[in-house]
Design an enzyme around this catalytic site. Structure first.
Site, PDB file in Angstrom:
ATOM      1  N   TYR A 163      57.691  28.938  56.533  1.00 14.41           N
ATOM      2  CA  TYR A 163      58.092  27.922  56.862  1.00 14.41           C
ATOM      3  C   TYR A 163      59.580  27.630  55.798  1.00 14.41           C
ATOM      4  O   TYR A 163      59.867  27.718  54.938  1.00 14.41           O
ATOM      5  CB  TYR A 163      58.547  26.496  57.603  1.00 14.41           C
ATOM      6  CG  TYR A 163      57.617  25.926  58.331  1.00 14.41           C
ATOM      7  CD1 TYR A 163      56.817  27.770  59.207  1.00 14.41           C
ATOM      8  CD2 TYR A 163      57.230  24.819  58.940  1.00 14.41           C
ATOM      9  CE1 TYR A 163      56.036  27.015  60.552  1.00 14.41           C
ATOM     10  CE2 TYR A 163      56.007  24.738  60.139  1.00 14.41           C
ATOM     11  CZ  TYR A 163      55.383  25.247  60.050  1.00 14.41           C
ATOM     12  OH  TYR A 163      54.870  25.285  61.893  1.00 14.41           O
ATOM     13  N   HIS A 214      47.667  30.193  59.317  1.00 17.49           N
ATOM     14  CA  HIS A 214      48.099  30.169  60.493  1.00 17.49           C
ATOM     15  C   HIS A 214      48.346  30.593  61.722  1.00 17.49           C
ATOM     16  O   HIS A 214      48.567  30.169  62.680  1.00 17.49           O
ATOM     17  CB  HIS A 214      50.215  30.365  59.797  1.00 17.49           C
ATOM     18  CG  HIS A 214      51.030  29.562  60.176  1.00 17.49           C
ATOM     19  ND1 HIS A 214      52.443  29.899  59.708  1.00 17.49           N
ATOM     20  CD2 HIS A 214      51.469  29.146  61.495  1.00 17.49           C
ATOM     21  CE1 HIS A 214      53.065  29.004  60.032  1.00 17.49           C
ATOM     22  NE2 HIS A 214      52.570  28.688  61.018  1.00 17.49           N
TER      23      HIS A 214
HETATM   24  N1  LIG Z   1      51.161  26.504  63.941  1.00 21.36           N
HETATM   25  C1  LIG Z   1      52.664  26.762  64.830  1.00 21.36           C
HETATM   26  O1  LIG Z   1      52.193  28.571  65.046  1.00 21.36           O
HETATM   27  C2  LIG Z   1      52.938  26.453  64.969  1.00 21.36           C
HETATM   28  C3  LIG Z   1      54.497  26.548  66.047  1.00 21.36           C
HETATM   29  C4  LIG Z   1      55.421  26.122  65.972  1.00 21.36           C
HETATM   30  C5  LIG Z   1      55.601  25.114  65.329  1.00 21.36           C
HETATM   31  N2  LIG Z   1      54.442  24.772  64.486  1.00 21.36           N
HETATM   32  C6  LIG Z   1      55.135  22.960  64.184  1.00 21.36           C
HETATM   33  O2  LIG Z   1      55.340  22.068  65.295  1.00 21.36           O
HETATM   34  C7  LIG Z   1      56.566  21.598  64.983  1.00 21.36           C
HETATM   35  C8  LIG Z   1      57.250  21.061  66.249  1.00 21.36           C
HETATM   36  O3  LIG Z   1      57.673  22.280  67.126  1.00 21.36           O
HETATM   37  P1  LIG Z   1      59.505  22.445  67.063  1.00 21.36           P
HETATM   38  O4  LIG Z   1      59.918  22.568  66.230  1.00 21.36           O
HETATM   39  O5  LIG Z   1      58.541  24.389  67.157  1.00 21.36           O
HETATM   40  O6  LIG Z   1      59.293  21.784  68.422  1.00 21.36           O
HETATM   41  P2  LIG Z   1      59.374  20.660  69.317  1.00 21.36           P
HETATM   42  O7  LIG Z   1      59.040  19.690  68.347  1.00 21.36           O
HETATM   43  O8  LIG Z   1      59.088  20.880  70.002  1.00 21.36           O
HETATM   44  O9  LIG Z   1      61.026  20.490  68.807  1.00 21.36           O
HETATM   45  C9  LIG Z   1      62.028  20.611  67.837  1.00 21.36           C
HETATM   46  C10 LIG Z   1      63.754  20.278  68.752  1.00 21.36           C
HETATM   47  O10 LIG Z   1      63.200  19.074  69.239  1.00 21.36           O
HETATM   48  C11 LIG Z   1      64.825  18.657  69.449  1.00 21.36           C
HETATM   49  N3  LIG Z   1      64.322  17.103  69.103  1.00 21.36           N
HETATM   50  C12 LIG Z   1      64.113  16.361  68.215  1.00 21.36           C
HETATM   51  N4  LIG Z   1      63.369  14.805  68.654  1.00 21.36           N
HETATM   52  C13 LIG Z   1      64.355  15.053  69.297  1.00 21.36           C
HETATM   53  C14 LIG Z   1      65.101  13.984  70.272  1.00 21.36           C
HETATM   54  N5  LIG Z   1      64.156  12.493  69.894  1.00 21.36           N
HETATM   55  N6  LIG Z   1      65.638  14.076  71.201  1.00 21.36           N
HETATM   56  C15 LIG Z   1      66.454  15.269  71.540  1.00 21.36           C
HETATM   57  N7  LIG Z   1      65.818  16.238  70.470  1.00 21.36           N
HETATM   58  C16 LIG Z   1      65.559  16.294  70.077  1.00 21.36           C
HETATM   59  C17 LIG Z   1      65.252  18.713  67.310  1.00 21.36           C
HETATM   60  O11 LIG Z   1      66.085  19.271  67.283  1.00 21.36           O
HETATM   61  P3  LIG Z   1      66.761  18.733  65.691  1.00 21.36           P
HETATM   62  O12 LIG Z   1      65.822  18.930  64.825  1.00 21.36           O
HETATM   63  O13 LIG Z   1      68.174  18.455  66.227  1.00 21.36           O
HETATM   64  O14 LIG Z   1      66.563  16.633  65.621  1.00 21.36           O
HETATM   65  C18 LIG Z   1      64.400  20.510  67.852  1.00 21.36           C
HETATM   66  O15 LIG Z   1      65.695  21.143  68.098  1.00 21.36           O
HETATM   67  C19 LIG Z   1      57.203  22.155  63.567  1.00 21.36           C
HETATM   68  O16 LIG Z   1      58.140  21.982  63.529  1.00 21.36           O
HETATM   69  C20 LIG Z   1      55.871  23.272  63.083  1.00 21.36           C
HETATM   70  O17 LIG Z   1      56.066  22.521  62.486  1.00 21.36           O
HETATM   71  C21 LIG Z   1      53.610  24.712  64.010  1.00 21.36           C
END
Ligand SMILES: NC(=O)c1ccc[n+]([C@@H]2O[C@H](COP(=O)([O-])OP(=O)(O)OC[C@H]3O[C@@H](n4cnc5c(N)ncnc54)[C@H](OP(=O)(O)O)[C@@H]3O)[C@@H](O)[C@H]2O)c1
Length: 283
Positions: free
Chosen positions: A53, A112
């Site tokens: 990240y 990962h």
């Molecule tokens: N292991 C892997 O391969 C892998 C892959 C993907 C993700 N991950 C992990 O999982 C975490 C979550 O996944 P993700 O970040 O891809 O997607 P997510 O958590 O499903 O969605 C994040 C998005 O939702 C928005 N958001 C969050 N809370 C909100 C709310 N209450 N109201 C409106 N919008 C909201 C955020 O905007 P803002 O930022 O503007 O708040 C961002 O644009 C990642 O950050 C990472 O740590 C792991």
């Protein structure tokens, strides 16, 4: 908020904080710092990051965010790139993550995604890191059932604590085979993209009349229902990413939403889990 109990008996909060793309913009930095601290102050003490990240920028942001807190009260998760997950690089990778996070141990270290370094070598390295006190436990990410089976066939593979996979209401493939397989073995699932990236991964979620109706009944928004859905099961941890305190607060509130059996049935009808094996969804 409910706790999830890991295979080794450790209790962790069911709702954590994701951090992908955080720490990368100087303009957003202060808001992100505030968001992470608001979450920690309200029980979201599990924080997920990765060396990937921002090539360390997320870990550095977290390192600053956690400075005022008692380290033992936090649960820090980081991940190693597949090509670093062997004896040649993993020890340096882990050390670099620790340095950026400003800590001397990780609570959980994940591979990962599956790569070309033999799993036996990765597992042996993870166990060595554990013995050295650099990590408390280890797991994997983006492992489908056959990857887990392969992992279990190598020495020490059964020490895997967690598999972090994509899971949201619009992507329920894991429910058919992977999740039951993990449940039988006490492996905790960590759901990433629980908000389907605020609906971007599946647009029809945000406009779903069923989701809107359930959200109205709980006096909340559709995204909060999406999040509550990922926390129905008691062995699934959810790690939404939010870069403002306002969003973290909304997510924290979602951890208190209890969906009724009727509401779950409506969600099943509108967004059914597959009735056959589908390939693991990835982001
Ligand atoms: N292991 C892997 O391969 C892998 C892959 C993907 C993700 N991950 C992990 O999982 C975490 C979550 O996944 P993700 O970040 O891809 O997607 P997510 O958590 O499903 O969605 C994040 C998005 O939702 C928005 N958001 C969050 N809370 C909100 C709310 N209450 N109201 C409106 N919008 C909201 C955020 O905007 P803002 O930022 O503007 O708040 C961002 O644009 C990642 O950050 C990472 O740590 C792991």
């Amino acid at each position: 908020m409910r706790n999830v109990i890991l295979k080794d008996g450790t209790e962790v909060p069911q709702l954590g904080q994701g951090t992908w793309y955080m720490g990368e913009s100087s303009r957003k930095y202060a808001g992100e710092l505030e968001a992470l601290r608001w979450g920690i102050d309200h029980g979201m003490t599990l924080i997920d990051t990765a060396e990937m990240y921002g090539e360390g920028a997320s870990e550095e942001l977290i390192g600053e965010a956690i400075q005022p807190y008692d380290r033992e009260k936090l649960f820090l998760v980081s991940k190693v790139y597949p090509w670093n997950a062997g004896r040649r690089n993993i020890f340096d990778s882990c050390e670099a993550s620790l340095e950026r996070l400003g800590t001397d141990y990780l609570d959980l270290y994940l591979l990962h995604w599956p790569g070309s370094i033999p799993l036996a070598e990765t597992v042996a390295c993870m166990e060595k890191l554990k013995a050295q006190g650099k990590i408390r436990r280890w797991g994997v990410s983006n492992f489908d059932t056959y990857d887990m089976q392969e992992l279990y066939s190598v020495k020490g593979g059964e020490n895997c604590m967690v598999n972090q996979v994509l899971y949201h209401l619009g992507s329920r493939g894991v429910e058919y085979e992977l999740l039951p397989w993990m449940q039988e073995r006490g492996i905790t699932m960590m759901a990433y993209c629980p908000l389907a990236q605020a609906g971007r991964l599946r647009r029809e979620l945000l406009n779903s009349p069923v989701l809107k109706q359930i959200a109205e009944a709980h006096d909340c928004d559709v995204l909060q229902i999406l999040l509550a859905f990922t926390m129905i099961r008691d062995n699934v941890i959810s790690i939404p990413k939010a870069s403002s305190a306002v969003h973290v607060k909304a997510n924290r509130e979602a951890a208190e939403i209890v969906l009724t059996a009727e509401e779950c049935a409506l969600l099943d009808q509108a967004f059914p889990a597959p009735t056959h094996k589908v390939r693991l969804d990835m982001q």
